[in-house]
Design a protein around this motif. Structure first.
Motif, PDB file in Angstrom:
ATOM      1  N   GLN A   1      27.021   9.221  46.127  1.00  0.00           N
ATOM      2  CA  GLN A   1      26.974  10.551  45.539  1.00  0.00           C
ATOM      3  C   GLN A   1      25.598  11.176  45.702  1.00  0.00           C
ATOM      4  O   GLN A   1      25.457  12.395  45.800  1.00  0.00           O
ATOM      5  CB  GLN A   1      27.320  10.493  44.045  1.00  0.00           C
ATOM      6  CG  GLN A   1      28.792  10.345  43.778  1.00  0.00           C
ATOM      7  CD  GLN A   1      29.102  10.147  42.317  1.00  0.00           C
ATOM      8  OE1 GLN A   1      28.214   9.788  41.529  1.00  0.00           O
ATOM      9  NE2 GLN A   1      30.336  10.398  41.944  1.00  0.00           N
ATOM     10  N   LYS A   2      24.603  10.299  45.742  1.00  0.00           N
ATOM     11  CA  LYS A   2      23.246  10.843  45.842  1.00  0.00           C
ATOM     12  C   LYS A   2      22.963  11.319  47.249  1.00  0.00           C
ATOM     13  O   LYS A   2      22.110  12.181  47.459  1.00  0.00           O
ATOM     14  CB  LYS A   2      22.231   9.786  45.416  1.00  0.00           C
ATOM     15  CG  LYS A   2      22.372   9.460  43.958  1.00  0.00           C
ATOM     16  CD  LYS A   2      21.351   8.454  43.451  1.00  0.00           C
ATOM     17  CE  LYS A   2      21.636   8.162  41.989  1.00  0.00           C
ATOM     18  NZ  LYS A   2      21.377   6.754  41.635  1.00  0.00           N
ATOM     19  N   ASP A   3      23.653  10.750  48.261  1.00  0.00           N
ATOM     20  CA  ASP A   3      23.398  11.188  49.633  1.00  0.00           C
ATOM     21  C   ASP A   3      24.708  11.189  50.442  1.00  0.00           C
ATOM     22  O   ASP A   3      25.036  10.219  51.125  1.00  0.00           O
ATOM     23  CB  ASP A   3      22.366  10.277  50.292  1.00  0.00           C
ATOM     24  CG  ASP A   3      21.966  10.803  51.658  1.00  0.00           C
ATOM     25  OD1 ASP A   3      21.183  10.111  52.342  1.00  0.00           O
ATOM     26  OD2 ASP A   3      22.452  11.894  52.068  1.00  0.00           O
ATOM     27  N   ILE A   4      25.425  12.321  50.343  1.00  0.00           N
ATOM     28  CA  ILE A   4      26.745  12.420  50.988  1.00  0.00           C
ATOM     29  C   ILE A   4      26.664  12.256  52.502  1.00  0.00           C
ATOM     30  O   ILE A   4      27.574  11.809  53.141  1.00  0.00           O
ATOM     31  CB  ILE A   4      27.413  13.782  50.653  1.00  0.00           C
ATOM     32  CG1 ILE A   4      27.809  13.807  49.182  1.00  0.00           C
ATOM     33  CG2 ILE A   4      28.604  14.043  51.531  1.00  0.00           C
ATOM     34  CD1 ILE A   4      29.173  13.253  48.877  1.00  0.00           C
ATOM     35  N   HIS A   5      25.541  12.635  53.075  1.00  0.00           N
ATOM     36  CA  HIS A   5      25.462  12.599  54.536  1.00  0.00           C
ATOM     37  C   HIS A   5      24.950  11.281  55.098  1.00  0.00           C
ATOM     38  O   HIS A   5      24.738  11.153  56.288  1.00  0.00           O
ATOM     39  CB  HIS A   5      24.548  13.736  55.020  1.00  0.00           C
ATOM     40  CG  HIS A   5      25.090  15.081  54.659  1.00  0.00           C
ATOM     41  ND1 HIS A   5      26.234  15.601  55.212  1.00  0.00           N
ATOM     42  CD2 HIS A   5      24.662  16.010  53.756  1.00  0.00           C
ATOM     43  CE1 HIS A   5      26.484  16.793  54.681  1.00  0.00           C
ATOM     44  NE2 HIS A   5      25.547  17.058  53.798  1.00  0.00           N
ATOM     45  N   SER A   6      24.781  10.306  54.226  1.00  0.00           N
ATOM     46  CA  SER A   6      24.229   9.040  54.715  1.00  0.00           C
ATOM     47  C   SER A   6      25.283   8.265  55.503  1.00  0.00           C
ATOM     48  O   SER A   6      26.476   8.521  55.429  1.00  0.00           O
ATOM     49  CB  SER A   6      23.749   8.199  53.538  1.00  0.00           C
ATOM     50  OG  SER A   6      24.887   7.680  52.852  1.00  0.00           O
TER      51      SER A   6
ATOM     52  N   ASP B   1      31.668  -3.885  42.802  1.00  0.00           N
ATOM     53  CA  ASP B   1      30.598  -3.372  43.667  1.00  0.00           C
ATOM     54  C   ASP B   1      30.889  -1.956  44.112  1.00  0.00           C
ATOM     55  O   ASP B   1      29.983  -1.138  44.285  1.00  0.00           O
ATOM     56  CB  ASP B   1      30.456  -4.260  44.914  1.00  0.00           C
ATOM     57  CG  ASP B   1      29.792  -5.577  44.543  1.00  0.00           C
ATOM     58  OD1 ASP B   1      29.918  -6.541  45.315  1.00  0.00           O
ATOM     59  OD2 ASP B   1      29.150  -5.614  43.486  1.00  0.00           O
ATOM     60  N   ILE B   2      32.183  -1.708  44.322  1.00  0.00           N
ATOM     61  CA  ILE B   2      32.586  -0.393  44.831  1.00  0.00           C
ATOM     62  C   ILE B   2      32.097   0.722  43.917  1.00  0.00           C
ATOM     63  O   ILE B   2      31.594   1.749  44.372  1.00  0.00           O
ATOM     64  CB  ILE B   2      34.126  -0.330  44.948  1.00  0.00           C
ATOM     65  CG1 ILE B   2      34.603  -1.356  45.974  1.00  0.00           C
ATOM     66  CG2 ILE B   2      34.575   1.066  45.349  1.00  0.00           C
ATOM     67  CD1 ILE B   2      36.093  -1.393  46.182  1.00  0.00           C
ATOM     68  N   ASP B   3      32.240   0.476  42.615  1.00  0.00           N
ATOM     69  CA  ASP B   3      31.815   1.515  41.671  1.00  0.00           C
ATOM     70  C   ASP B   3      30.355   1.871  41.883  1.00  0.00           C
ATOM     71  O   ASP B   3      29.979   3.057  41.848  1.00  0.00           O
ATOM     72  CB  ASP B   3      32.034   1.031  40.233  1.00  0.00           C
ATOM     73  CG  ASP B   3      33.492   0.652  39.980  1.00  0.00           C
ATOM     74  OD1 ASP B   3      33.773   0.023  38.955  1.00  0.00           O
ATOM     75  OD2 ASP B   3      34.339   1.009  40.817  1.00  0.00           O
ATOM     76  N   TYR B   4      29.527   0.856  42.087  1.00  0.00           N
ATOM     77  CA  TYR B   4      28.090   1.110  42.287  1.00  0.00           C
ATOM     78  C   TYR B   4      27.846   1.796  43.621  1.00  0.00           C
ATOM     79  O   TYR B   4      27.008   2.692  43.729  1.00  0.00           O
ATOM     80  CB  TYR B   4      27.304  -0.200  42.210  1.00  0.00           C
ATOM     81  CG  TYR B   4      27.242  -0.753  40.825  1.00  0.00           C
ATOM     82  CD1 TYR B   4      28.024  -1.857  40.462  1.00  0.00           C
ATOM     83  CD2 TYR B   4      26.431  -0.176  39.844  1.00  0.00           C
ATOM     84  CE1 TYR B   4      27.990  -2.357  39.174  1.00  0.00           C
ATOM     85  CE2 TYR B   4      26.401  -0.666  38.561  1.00  0.00           C
ATOM     86  CZ  TYR B   4      27.185  -1.749  38.224  1.00  0.00           C
ATOM     87  OH  TYR B   4      27.168  -2.244  36.950  1.00  0.00           O
ATOM     88  N   THR B   5      28.607   1.368  44.617  1.00  0.00           N
ATOM     89  CA  THR B   5      28.450   1.976  45.934  1.00  0.00           C
ATOM     90  C   THR B   5      28.714   3.472  45.885  1.00  0.00           C
ATOM     91  O   THR B   5      27.980   4.275  46.461  1.00  0.00           O
ATOM     92  CB  THR B   5      29.445   1.335  46.950  1.00  0.00           C
ATOM     93  OG1 THR B   5      29.313  -0.075  46.880  1.00  0.00           O
ATOM     94  CG2 THR B   5      29.164   1.817  48.348  1.00  0.00           C
TER      95      THR B   5
ATOM     96  N   THR C   1      37.365   2.205  36.736  1.00  0.00           N
ATOM     97  CA  THR C   1      36.924   1.738  38.056  1.00  0.00           C
ATOM     98  C   THR C   1      37.187   2.860  39.054  1.00  0.00           C
ATOM     99  O   THR C   1      38.096   3.684  38.845  1.00  0.00           O
ATOM    100  CB  THR C   1      37.692   0.503  38.535  1.00  0.00           C
ATOM    101  OG1 THR C   1      39.048   0.863  38.748  1.00  0.00           O
ATOM    102  CG2 THR C   1      37.575  -0.625  37.554  1.00  0.00           C
ATOM    103  N   PHE C   2      36.404   2.889  40.134  1.00  0.00           N
ATOM    104  CA  PHE C   2      36.555   3.954  41.113  1.00  0.00           C
ATOM    105  C   PHE C   2      37.949   3.953  41.740  1.00  0.00           C
ATOM    106  O   PHE C   2      38.588   5.008  41.864  1.00  0.00           O
ATOM    107  CB  PHE C   2      35.509   3.837  42.217  1.00  0.00           C
ATOM    108  CG  PHE C   2      35.762   4.812  43.345  1.00  0.00           C
ATOM    109  CD1 PHE C   2      36.290   4.387  44.560  1.00  0.00           C
ATOM    110  CD2 PHE C   2      35.546   6.165  43.159  1.00  0.00           C
ATOM    111  CE1 PHE C   2      36.570   5.292  45.572  1.00  0.00           C
ATOM    112  CE2 PHE C   2      35.826   7.078  44.168  1.00  0.00           C
ATOM    113  CZ  PHE C   2      36.337   6.647  45.380  1.00  0.00           C
TER     114      PHE C   2
END
Lengths: 220, 420
Positions: free
Chosen positions: A15-20, A6-10, A74-75
């Motif tokens: 990456q798409k929203d660093i400030h989230s 799951d971590i990899d997907y997370t 893997t991440f």
């Protein structure tokens, strides 16, 4: 074939929203991983504050988040490699500086000699001295302290209550043992409970009465 | 991931205080006292961890194994002696304690079913007086004895291979410890043979020592034994009894006296008299402690003269205290009177008569005390005229009278000195 966690997907999502908010949460939950990686690589425990190794690892971890792609594996394994590399660089640099400097300064630990830490160390030494007057050492405290959370909490409560009663405290410091009968009566607890945690209780009373406030922050 | 502060670094591990818990962790480089660190579950050190009970189990096992070997090779004796002294505590319940050379409990055994109901595990690591206090309190809590009723409570203690330290420890503790002061502690020394005999016959060891084993009936309790004057006297020849704190005895009796239906005035007077006796005793006791302290200081200073003086003062104070304790005869009379009355063993008037007798005894003694302050020997003869029997110390002896004067003066100067 890499097993995707799951971590990899997370990470890809982050990456798409660093400030989230997800980013902060992810860093927080990854802390144990980062600490453990640093500890293994450097062969030492990670300090809670002002740990250069940890800060370098954290930067490497951010970097890993930014650079991660599925084809890296893997991440976590990717992050580990980056962290290890940065730590090695850091160590090399520290050694170089160490050798070239005229004074034998351990750059990695230079921040450790703050006055706060010296005070804490002195308090602990004084604490050790006080405990020895009761025939208690730290190993004894580990072995004979209550194993269950609830029992420990009850013991702490008893210790706090006792330290507020001047006559009980006097008795303890004079006779070097707890006034169990009186404590049992006043606080409505069984003697057995008190006896079962007596070293632990004594240690907490000492911390309170002798005003070892820095150590006290570790007792909730 | 936990956080903790390093308390101490040892050779094989370190101890941290982590969130209200003391934990052992593995060693890593650079670890220092005072360091505040993160550590994980797999950093915890599980080396030679010996909880109290594990240690005991190991010793038990070793002891059993050793005995087995001996039985095989012939000859039976306590080979694996991992204790220095064995102590049997009988109230009922019956508990056996194993002590090391410093009078610390290293093992215990519940010898009868009643003892098994007590939570005894905690005595390990206690000093013997603490352990005995605990056993007494537990016995009281479980209703095996009642420390406040009219029956005198006896705790029978027998020691095997004690060089006197256990007795000494208990004697001293009994002076200050509230719980120990509520009972009579009967102590006797026993031999290994007597121990075997006692264990075989399932009889309290301490009673064997009194040599009255033959007359002992199997179901006789410790209480019953000491209620019997003859048996008690026999015991006091082989061992000795640390008496219940006199103040506590007076309180016990007064509490029950309060509940008696009788002439209110007389009741009030008796209670007041006993309280006065109690106060005098407390003062005498305090004086004893003070003179003892001064004597010990003198010993330290090495001043011969001071040592002699303070020793004398200490001995006189002891004598005075013992004399006052003789008054307890009257307290006992009342106590037994009430007891028997409760059991309907007395005629209606008998209790009243006892009370009257006791009151007049106390009055006489107070008169005597006042008269004795005068150095006139004629006054001493007055003692005999009034038909008051001198107590054990034969107060018609003028030398004794002078000693009593000195003590009385000391008591007075103590009072003045302390501004009481």
């Amino acid at each position: 074939m890499t097993i995707r966690s799951d971590i990899d997907y997370t990470v890809l999502k982050i990456q798409k929203d660093i400030h989230s908010k997800n980013f902060e949460e992810f860093i927080e939950s990854s802390k144990p991983f980062i600490i453990s990686t640093v500890s293994k690589k450097l062969g030492r425990y990670v300090n809670i504050e002002n740990d250069d190794g940890y800060e370098i690892a954290l930067l490497a971890f951010y970097n890993a988040i930014v650079k991660y792609k599925f084809d890296k594996g893997t991440f976590l394994s990717f992050a580990k490699v980056l962290i290890d590399n940065q730590l090695i660089n850091y160590l090399k640099k520290a050694n170089r500086d160490k050798q070239s400097s005229l004074e034998d300064v351990d750059i990695e630990n230079i921040k450790d000699t703050s006055t706060g830490e010296i005070e804490l160390k002195m308090e602990i030494q004084a604490f050790e001295g006080e405990l020895s007057k009761f025939g208690i050492d730290f190993d004894t405290l580990v072995v004979n302290s209550p194993k269950h959370y609830d029992t420990r909490e009850e013991a702490r409560i008893i210790a706090r209550k006792t330290s507020k009663e001047e006559d009980l405290v006097k008795h303890l410091f004079k006779k070097k043992r707890l006034p169990v009968t009186e404590m049992s009566k006043r606080f409505s607890v069984s003697r057995k409970v008190i006896y079962g945690s007596k070293e632990y209780i004594i240690s907490i009373i000492i911390i309170i009465i002798k005003k070892f406030d820095l150590i006290k922050t570790w007792i909730k | 991931m936990k956080q903790g502060v390093v308390m101490k670094v040892y050779d094989s591990h370190a101890v941290v205080l982590a969130e209200n818990e003391y934990v052992k962790i593995k060693l890593k480089t650079g670890l220092q006292q005072g360091q505040e660190i993160f550590f994980a579950a797999d950093d915890i050190y599980y080396g030679a961890v010996q909880r109290r009970d594990n240690l005991m189990k190991i010793r038990r096992f070793a002891a059993v194994a050793a005995v087995f070997v001996l039985l095989v090779t012939g000859g039976f004796f306590f080979a694996q002696e991992d204790y220095a002294t064995l102590v049997m505590v009988d109230i009922n319940p019956s508990v056996q304690l194993e002590l090391d050379e410093d009078e610390i409990v290293t093992g215990y055994e519940a010898l009868n079913d009643d003892a098994k109901t007590l939570g005894l595990e905690v005595v390990i690591g206690m000093k013997v007086d603490e352990a005995v206090e605990y056993i007494i309190s537990e016995a009281d809590a479980h209703d095996f004895i009642d420390l406040e009723d009219l029956d005198d409570d006896y705790v029978l203690i027998a020691t095997v291979s004690d060089d006197g330290d256990v007795e000494e420890c208990l004697r001293e503790a009994a002076l200050e410890n509230e719980v120990l002061g509520k009972v009579n502690i009967a102590i006797a020394k026993a031999t290994r043979d007597e121990l075997e005999e006692a264990l075989g016959a399932k009889v309290p060891l301490g009673l064997i020592v009194s040599g009255k084993f033959a007359e002992f009936e199997e179901d006789m309790s410790v209480q019953e034994f000491f209620d019997n004057e003859e048996l008690r006297a026999e015991f006091e020849q082989a061992g000795f009894v640390i008496k219940e704190d006199f103040g506590h005895k007076v309180d016990r009796v007064n509490a029950h006296l309060q509940q008696q239906e009788m002439n209110q005035e007389q009741k009030g007077e008796l209670i007041a008299d006993f309280n006065q006796v109690k106060e005098q005793f407390a003062e005498a006791k305090q004086l004893c402690e003070q003179t003892k302290e001064r004597y010990q200081e003198a010993l330290k200073s090495g001043d011969e003269e001071a040592i002699q003086e303070t020793k004398k003062a200490m001995e006189e104070a002891e004598l005075n205290k013992d004399k006052l304790e003789a008054d307890s005869v009257d307290v006992d009379k009342i106590k037994n009177g009430i007891r028997q009355n409760l059991q309907n063993k007395l005629e209606k008037n008998e209790l009243d008569e006892i009370m009257d007798q006791v009151q007049s005894n106390i009055r006489e003694r107070n008169k005597v005390q006042n008269k004795v302050n005068k150095t006139d020997s004629e006054e001493v003869n007055l003692l005999e005229d009034n038909g008051v029997k001198p107590d054990n110390q034969n107060s018609s002896d003028t030398e004794e009278t002078q000693n009593q004067n000195q003590v009385q003066n000391q008591v007075n100067s103590e009072k003045n000195g302390s501004g009481a």
